[in-house]
Design an enzyme around this catalytic site. Structure first.
Site, PDB file in Angstrom:
ATOM      1  N   ASN A  10     -79.096  -1.253  25.621  1.00  0.00           N
ATOM      2  CA  ASN A  10     -77.751  -0.706  25.437  1.00  0.00           C
ATOM      3  C   ASN A  10     -76.857  -1.501  26.372  1.00  0.00           C
ATOM      4  O   ASN A  10     -76.862  -1.281  27.577  1.00  0.00           O
ATOM      5  CB  ASN A  10     -77.748   0.793  25.791  1.00  0.00           C
ATOM      6  CG  ASN A  10     -76.336   1.369  25.789  1.00  0.00           C
ATOM      7  OD1 ASN A  10     -75.397   0.728  25.319  1.00  0.00           O
ATOM      8  ND2 ASN A  10     -76.203   2.575  26.314  1.00  0.00           N
ATOM      9  N   TRP A  11     -76.122  -2.440  25.789  1.00  0.00           N
ATOM     10  CA  TRP A  11     -75.327  -3.353  26.624  1.00  0.00           C
ATOM     11  C   TRP A  11     -74.083  -2.692  27.199  1.00  0.00           C
ATOM     12  O   TRP A  11     -73.461  -3.230  28.097  1.00  0.00           O
ATOM     13  CB  TRP A  11     -74.934  -4.585  25.806  1.00  0.00           C
ATOM     14  CG  TRP A  11     -76.073  -5.508  25.486  1.00  0.00           C
ATOM     15  CD1 TRP A  11     -77.421  -5.275  25.665  1.00  0.00           C
ATOM     16  CD2 TRP A  11     -75.971  -6.831  24.934  1.00  0.00           C
ATOM     17  NE1 TRP A  11     -78.147  -6.364  25.247  1.00  0.00           N
ATOM     18  CE2 TRP A  11     -77.283  -7.338  24.793  1.00  0.00           C
ATOM     19  CE3 TRP A  11     -74.901  -7.633  24.535  1.00  0.00           C
ATOM     20  CZ2 TRP A  11     -77.549  -8.605  24.287  1.00  0.00           C
ATOM     21  CZ3 TRP A  11     -75.159  -8.900  24.028  1.00  0.00           C
ATOM     22  CH2 TRP A  11     -76.470  -9.378  23.904  1.00  0.00           C
ATOM     23  N   LYS A  12     -73.704  -1.536  26.644  1.00  0.00           N
ATOM     24  CA  LYS A  12     -72.487  -0.833  27.092  1.00  0.00           C
ATOM     25  C   LYS A  12     -71.271  -1.770  26.997  1.00  0.00           C
ATOM     26  O   LYS A  12     -71.224  -2.596  26.115  1.00  0.00           O
ATOM     27  CB  LYS A  12     -72.693  -0.262  28.494  1.00  0.00           C
ATOM     28  CG  LYS A  12     -73.988   0.563  28.582  1.00  0.00           C
ATOM     29  CD  LYS A  12     -74.069   1.419  29.797  1.00  0.00           C
ATOM     30  CE  LYS A  12     -75.382   2.209  29.774  1.00  0.00           C
ATOM     31  NZ  LYS A  12     -75.488   3.177  30.846  1.00  0.00           N
ATOM     32  N   HIS A  95     -74.263   8.997  22.983  1.00  0.00           N
ATOM     33  CA  HIS A  95     -74.616   8.618  24.356  1.00  0.00           C
ATOM     34  C   HIS A  95     -73.841   9.515  25.320  1.00  0.00           C
ATOM     35  O   HIS A  95     -72.702   9.890  25.044  1.00  0.00           O
ATOM     36  CB  HIS A  95     -74.282   7.145  24.605  1.00  0.00           C
ATOM     37  CG  HIS A  95     -74.831   6.656  25.907  1.00  0.00           C
ATOM     38  ND1 HIS A  95     -74.194   6.893  27.106  1.00  0.00           N
ATOM     39  CD2 HIS A  95     -75.974   5.988  26.211  1.00  0.00           C
ATOM     40  CE1 HIS A  95     -74.932   6.376  28.084  1.00  0.00           C
ATOM     41  NE2 HIS A  95     -76.007   5.828  27.568  1.00  0.00           N
ATOM     42  N   GLU A  97     -72.277   8.918  27.902  1.00  0.00           N
ATOM     43  CA  GLU A  97     -70.966   8.381  28.309  1.00  0.00           C
ATOM     44  C   GLU A  97     -69.911   8.683  27.248  1.00  0.00           C
ATOM     45  O   GLU A  97     -68.750   8.924  27.557  1.00  0.00           O
ATOM     46  CB  GLU A  97     -71.087   6.869  28.571  1.00  0.00           C
ATOM     47  CG  GLU A  97     -71.815   6.608  29.893  1.00  0.00           C
ATOM     48  CD  GLU A  97     -72.621   5.325  29.953  1.00  0.00           C
ATOM     49  OE1 GLU A  97     -72.383   4.411  29.137  1.00  0.00           O
ATOM     50  OE2 GLU A  97     -73.515   5.250  30.824  1.00  0.00           O
ATOM     51  N   GLU A 167     -82.206  10.953  27.583  1.00  0.00           N
ATOM     52  CA  GLU A 167     -81.642  10.295  28.761  1.00  0.00           C
ATOM     53  C   GLU A 167     -81.067  11.330  29.727  1.00  0.00           C
ATOM     54  O   GLU A 167     -79.952  11.810  29.535  1.00  0.00           O
ATOM     55  CB  GLU A 167     -80.517   9.338  28.337  1.00  0.00           C
ATOM     56  CG  GLU A 167     -80.987   8.233  27.421  1.00  0.00           C
ATOM     57  CD  GLU A 167     -80.048   7.032  27.462  1.00  0.00           C
ATOM     58  OE1 GLU A 167     -80.534   5.932  27.726  1.00  0.00           O
ATOM     59  OE2 GLU A 167     -78.827   7.206  27.257  1.00  0.00           O
ATOM     60  N   GLY A 173     -78.093   4.639  35.156  1.00  0.00           N
ATOM     61  CA  GLY A 173     -77.359   3.714  36.006  1.00  0.00           C
ATOM     62  C   GLY A 173     -77.438   4.054  37.490  1.00  0.00           C
ATOM     63  O   GLY A 173     -76.696   3.502  38.303  1.00  0.00           O
ATOM     64  N   SER A 213     -82.464   4.226  33.917  1.00  0.00           N
ATOM     65  CA  SER A 213     -83.041   3.353  34.946  1.00  0.00           C
ATOM     66  C   SER A 213     -84.436   2.842  34.599  1.00  0.00           C
ATOM     67  O   SER A 213     -85.298   2.692  35.487  1.00  0.00           O
ATOM     68  CB  SER A 213     -83.028   4.041  36.314  1.00  0.00           C
ATOM     69  OG  SER A 213     -81.697   4.366  36.685  1.00  0.00           O
ATOM     70  N   GLY A 234     -80.349   0.293  29.756  1.00  0.00           N
ATOM     71  CA  GLY A 234     -78.988  -0.153  30.043  1.00  0.00           C
ATOM     72  C   GLY A 234     -78.999  -1.403  30.904  1.00  0.00           C
ATOM     73  O   GLY A 234     -79.193  -2.515  30.419  1.00  0.00           O
ATOM     74  N   GLY A 235     -78.800  -1.223  32.207  1.00  0.00           N
ATOM     75  CA  GLY A 235     -78.661  -2.337  33.148  1.00  0.00           C
ATOM     76  C   GLY A 235     -79.698  -3.440  32.996  1.00  0.00           C
ATOM     77  O   GLY A 235     -79.351  -4.627  32.973  1.00  0.00           O
TER      78      GLY A 235
HETATM   79  P1  PGA Z   1     -79.578   2.480  32.548  1.00  0.00           P
HETATM   80  O1  PGA Z   1     -78.798   3.040  31.257  1.00  0.00           O
HETATM   81  O2  PGA Z   1     -80.857   1.871  32.042  1.00  0.00           O
HETATM   82  O3  PGA Z   1     -78.651   1.457  33.160  1.00  0.00           O
HETATM   83  O4  PGA Z   1     -79.835   3.643  33.439  1.00  0.00           O
HETATM   84  C1  PGA Z   1     -79.473   3.652  30.207  1.00  0.00           C
HETATM   85  C2  PGA Z   1     -78.495   4.118  29.166  1.00  0.00           C
HETATM   86  O5  PGA Z   1     -77.414   4.618  29.528  1.00  0.00           O
HETATM   87  O6  PGA Z   1     -78.767   4.018  27.955  1.00  0.00           O
END
Ligand code: PGA
Length: 248
Positions: A10-12, A95, A97, A167, A173, A213, A234-235
């Site tokens: 997930n590149w956000k 998601h 967010e 999640e 994050g 994470s 994500g990251g």
């Molecule tokens: P993260 O993000 O791996 O940076 O914690 C995961 C996500 O929000 O899908």
């Protein structure tokens, strides 16, 4: 039944189109693994160049969001048909967010899930609790409510194709991964919830990812759990390390 693992980045809101193409090329030799499904969920503006860049590889492309209406006066939105025509296979829906910053509620997300299936996209439906909810002991109540609301009127055959991403919001994050036991417990709880709404065969088929994470150090233990069918990353999906996660 053996479920194929699905490992999605997930590149956000990261990567310009040119940076995106460079990342795809850097990762290409590192993410070769036909035993798992590999997906890059990328910003809308990166979809067309990334679809082009992954051609001939094992990687499929996902969107990070979409709107449920077919077309019309919805400035700034992207339709399911646009995604399909661009070569997208998956779409992240709900998601945390988007739920939090953009106030997307379960009623809206249910419409998006329906539209995604109608268009032939596979939704990656996200759910998860806040730290307060976990501390109050209502994690599973909350997630069951999300799942039941977001899947209203979705058929068993559709759910068999669905991907659910568990999640925990407090692990996104933050570098704070849920323990393997916590992640497995909730993923199993989600599978039990699907068995209850649908049936055992549907629960057995649906793929449930853990996200929050995930990195090359914790992926193998997480993905070895009986109810964890991969990860939403994500990251760590923006770095060469993603190759180690794919080849956990
Ligand atoms: P993260 O993000 O791996 O940076 O914690 C995961 C996500 O929000 O899908």
């Amino acid at each position: 039944m053996a479920r194929k693992k699905i490992i999605a980045g997930n590149w956000k809101m990261n990567m310009t189109p040119s940076q995106a193409v460079a990342l795809v090329k850097e990762l290409e030799p590192l993410v070769k693994n036909d035993a798992v499904d590999v997906v890059y969920c990328v910003p809308a503006v990166d979809i067309v160049p990334v679809v082009e860049a992954v051609k001939g590889s094992n990687v499929q492309v996902g969107a990070e969001n979409m709107y449920f209406e077919d077309k019309g006066a919805y400035t700034g939105e992207t339709s399911a048909e646009m995604l399909v025509d661009a070569g997208v296979k998956y779409v992240i829906i709900g998601h945390s967010e988007r739920r939090d910053y953009f106030k997307e509620d379960d009623e809206l997300l249910n419409k998006k899930v329906k539209k995604a299936f109608e268009a032939g996209l596979t939704p990656i439906l996200c759910c998860g609790e806040s730290l307060e909810q976990r501390e109050m002991g209502v994690t599973m109540d909350w997630i069951r409510l999300q799942i039941k609301s977001d899947l209203k009127d979705i058929t068993a055959d559709q759910v068999k194709e669905l991907v659910i991403a568990y999640e925990p919001i407090w692990a996104i994050g933050t570098g704070k991964t849920a323990t393997t036991e916590q992640a497995e417990e909730v993923c199993k709880g989600i599978r039990d919830c699907i068995a209850e709404i649908y049936d055992a065969a549907t629960a057995d088929a649906v793929r449930i990812q853990y996200g929050g994470s995930v990195n090359a150090g914790n992926a193998s233990e997480l993905f070895a759990q009986p109810d964890i069918d991969g990860g939403l990353v994500g990251g760590a999906s923006l770095k060469a390390d993603f190759g180690n996660i794919v080849n956990y």
